[in-house]
Design an enzyme around this catalytic site. Sequence first.
Site, PDB file in Angstrom:
ATOM      1  N   ASN A 150     -11.251 -73.590 114.560  1.00  0.00           N
ATOM      2  CA  ASN A 150     -10.485 -72.805 115.999  1.00  0.00           C
ATOM      3  C   ASN A 150      -8.915 -73.239 115.890  1.00  0.00           C
ATOM      4  O   ASN A 150      -8.052 -72.865 116.621  1.00  0.00           O
ATOM      5  CB  ASN A 150     -10.940 -73.405 117.288  1.00  0.00           C
ATOM      6  CG  ASN A 150     -11.238 -74.888 117.280  1.00  0.00           C
ATOM      7  OD1 ASN A 150     -12.091 -75.326 116.506  1.00  0.00           O
ATOM      8  ND2 ASN A 150     -10.670 -75.395 118.247  1.00  0.00           N
ATOM      9  N   GLN A 180     -15.677 -69.125 116.558  1.00  0.00           N
ATOM     10  CA  GLN A 180     -14.498 -68.327 116.325  1.00  0.00           C
ATOM     11  C   GLN A 180     -14.614 -67.346 114.983  1.00  0.00           C
ATOM     12  O   GLN A 180     -13.854 -66.683 114.896  1.00  0.00           O
ATOM     13  CB  GLN A 180     -13.693 -69.266 115.800  1.00  0.00           C
ATOM     14  CG  GLN A 180     -12.753 -70.226 116.955  1.00  0.00           C
ATOM     15  CD  GLN A 180     -12.303 -69.517 117.962  1.00  0.00           C
ATOM     16  OE1 GLN A 180     -11.408 -68.402 117.658  1.00  0.00           O
ATOM     17  NE2 GLN A 180     -11.806 -70.282 119.221  1.00  0.00           N
ATOM     18  N   HIS A 202     -16.375 -65.398 125.579  1.00  0.00           N
ATOM     19  CA  HIS A 202     -15.093 -64.978 126.143  1.00  0.00           C
ATOM     20  C   HIS A 202     -14.127 -64.928 125.036  1.00  0.00           C
ATOM     21  O   HIS A 202     -12.983 -64.849 125.269  1.00  0.00           O
ATOM     22  CB  HIS A 202     -14.783 -66.109 127.123  1.00  0.00           C
ATOM     23  CG  HIS A 202     -14.539 -67.401 126.791  1.00  0.00           C
ATOM     24  ND1 HIS A 202     -13.180 -67.877 126.715  1.00  0.00           N
ATOM     25  CD2 HIS A 202     -15.278 -68.414 126.357  1.00  0.00           C
ATOM     26  CE1 HIS A 202     -13.222 -69.274 126.281  1.00  0.00           C
ATOM     27  NE2 HIS A 202     -14.630 -69.574 125.775  1.00  0.00           N
ATOM     28  N   CYS A 324      -8.485 -76.677 124.420  1.00  0.00           N
ATOM     29  CA  CYS A 324      -9.114 -77.957 125.135  1.00  0.00           C
ATOM     30  C   CYS A 324      -8.353 -79.272 125.187  1.00  0.00           C
ATOM     31  O   CYS A 324      -8.779 -80.116 125.908  1.00  0.00           O
ATOM     32  CB  CYS A 324     -10.517 -78.119 124.585  1.00  0.00           C
ATOM     33  SG  CYS A 324     -11.449 -76.617 124.269  1.00  0.00           S
TER      34      CYS A 324
HETATM   35  N1  PLP Z   1     -16.501 -74.012 119.388  1.00  0.00           N
HETATM   36  C1  PLP Z   1     -15.468 -73.659 118.943  1.00  0.00           C
HETATM   37  C2  PLP Z   1     -14.927 -73.422 117.409  1.00  0.00           C
HETATM   38  C3  PLP Z   1     -14.482 -73.119 120.100  1.00  0.00           C
HETATM   39  O1  PLP Z   1     -13.216 -72.496 119.649  1.00  0.00           O
HETATM   40  C4  PLP Z   1     -14.909 -73.308 121.291  1.00  0.00           C
HETATM   41  C5  PLP Z   1     -13.872 -72.635 122.349  1.00  0.00           C
HETATM   42  O2  PLP Z   1     -12.750 -72.810 122.231  1.00  0.00           O
HETATM   43  C6  PLP Z   1     -16.289 -73.778 121.466  1.00  0.00           C
HETATM   44  C7  PLP Z   1     -16.810 -73.872 120.563  1.00  0.00           C
HETATM   45  C8  PLP Z   1     -16.580 -73.643 123.054  1.00  0.00           C
HETATM   46  O3  PLP Z   1     -16.879 -72.609 123.613  1.00  0.00           O
HETATM   47  P1  PLP Z   1     -16.908 -72.249 125.182  1.00  0.00           P
HETATM   48  O4  PLP Z   1     -15.477 -72.180 125.574  1.00  0.00           O
HETATM   49  O5  PLP Z   1     -17.790 -70.997 125.289  1.00  0.00           O
HETATM   50  O6  PLP Z   1     -17.917 -73.296 125.828  1.00  0.00           O
END
Ligand code: PLP
Length: 378
Positions: A150, A180, A202, A324
């Site tokens: 990501n 992703q 999303h 995050c």
């Molecule tokens: N895994 C990856 C590679 C992500 O980029 C994200 C979100 O940024 C997630 C998991 C988590 O997904 P969610 O926001 O639907 O909990």
Amino acid sequence: MIHYLDHAATTPVPKAVADAVYEVLTQQYGNPGSQYPMGREAHALVERCRGELAAALGCRAEEFVFTSCGTESDNCALRLAAWQGRHAGRHIITTAVEHNAVLEPCRQLEQEGYEVTYLKPGRDGCVTAEQVEGALREDTVLVSMMLVNNETGCVFPVGETAKLLKRRGSKALLHTDAVQGFLKIPFTAASLGADLISVSGHKLGAPKGVGGLYIGPRVRAQRPLLAGGGQENGRRSGTEATAQLAGFAKAVELRREHLADTLLHLSELRDYALSRLLSIEGVVRVGEGTAPHILSISLEGYPSANVVEDLGKQGICISAGSACHRGRASHVYEAMDLPKKVRAGVLRVSFGPETTREDIDALALALERHRSERFPML
Ligand code: PLP
């Protein structure tokens, strides 16, 4: 005017998707568990949505479970695999650059007696199937490798890893966080060969708060992801989030309808952004990601938090890494051993179907301005 270049964080919801959500909220709001016609229609709607997701993943509808988000899918996948393998071994292989939705459950499992090997990427941001082979042991019960990183957009060799596990006769289950990668990198459950595949709505035009998990035939553990009323065929209890599910299915339908054009548009934008942004003095590329929608660069020596803040005030939305982190140093760039100056200035630019060249031009101008008006810290 907003120039939204942070589609890896989240995406806008197209009107057709919002309409589908609205209709369920206001017209088809029955509980899928209810016996009267409105309930049965809601149940049929859930199954139609599941069918759309299963078609997009090339799997059977029974193999797809809806969840509340990618994080839940990742957590549950790891728990399920660890539970299935608990008598066979306590070793897990993952990468040091997974999303925290994988790393944190790995840390929890470590506290419960599992041993986790975290594969380190090279400077290019990638991890190889050979590294997995080198770490594989008799007691390895799970390999968890993301499909697309990501932050760097690196595409990981999940398919190759699946073949390697098969060749080595390993009992380990293979999980991939494809949050992703889903509908950005063409794949099916069969072409990847993973036993567990996490996706999230999303990131592709669905509302927040809906995700899913593909659970393949090698996963035999009969442990529900959430225990309760037995929804999702007993695999994940909780009243189905019908409106979100309808939004997820509609968003997937739209993306699939225009997939080839969208992927072409995204990779053209990425190439355009690469040449436009790398022509700015002090901007370098970070890693060698090939996903069409994510580009990682650095304005060397200029702290990324300041750049993101400054650009944000001008309506330009980019990220200093994963959304995050909120300003915390990224474990991904740390694991890549980037020079300090490069790491300080890392920026993630990510594109969606709505992105235009004008958005990228606005970003380039703002970066040039930032560089000329501010001083580097390193
Ligand atoms: N895994 C990856 C590679 C992500 O980029 C994200 C979100 O940024 C997630 C998991 C988590 O997904 P969610 O926001 O639907 O909990």
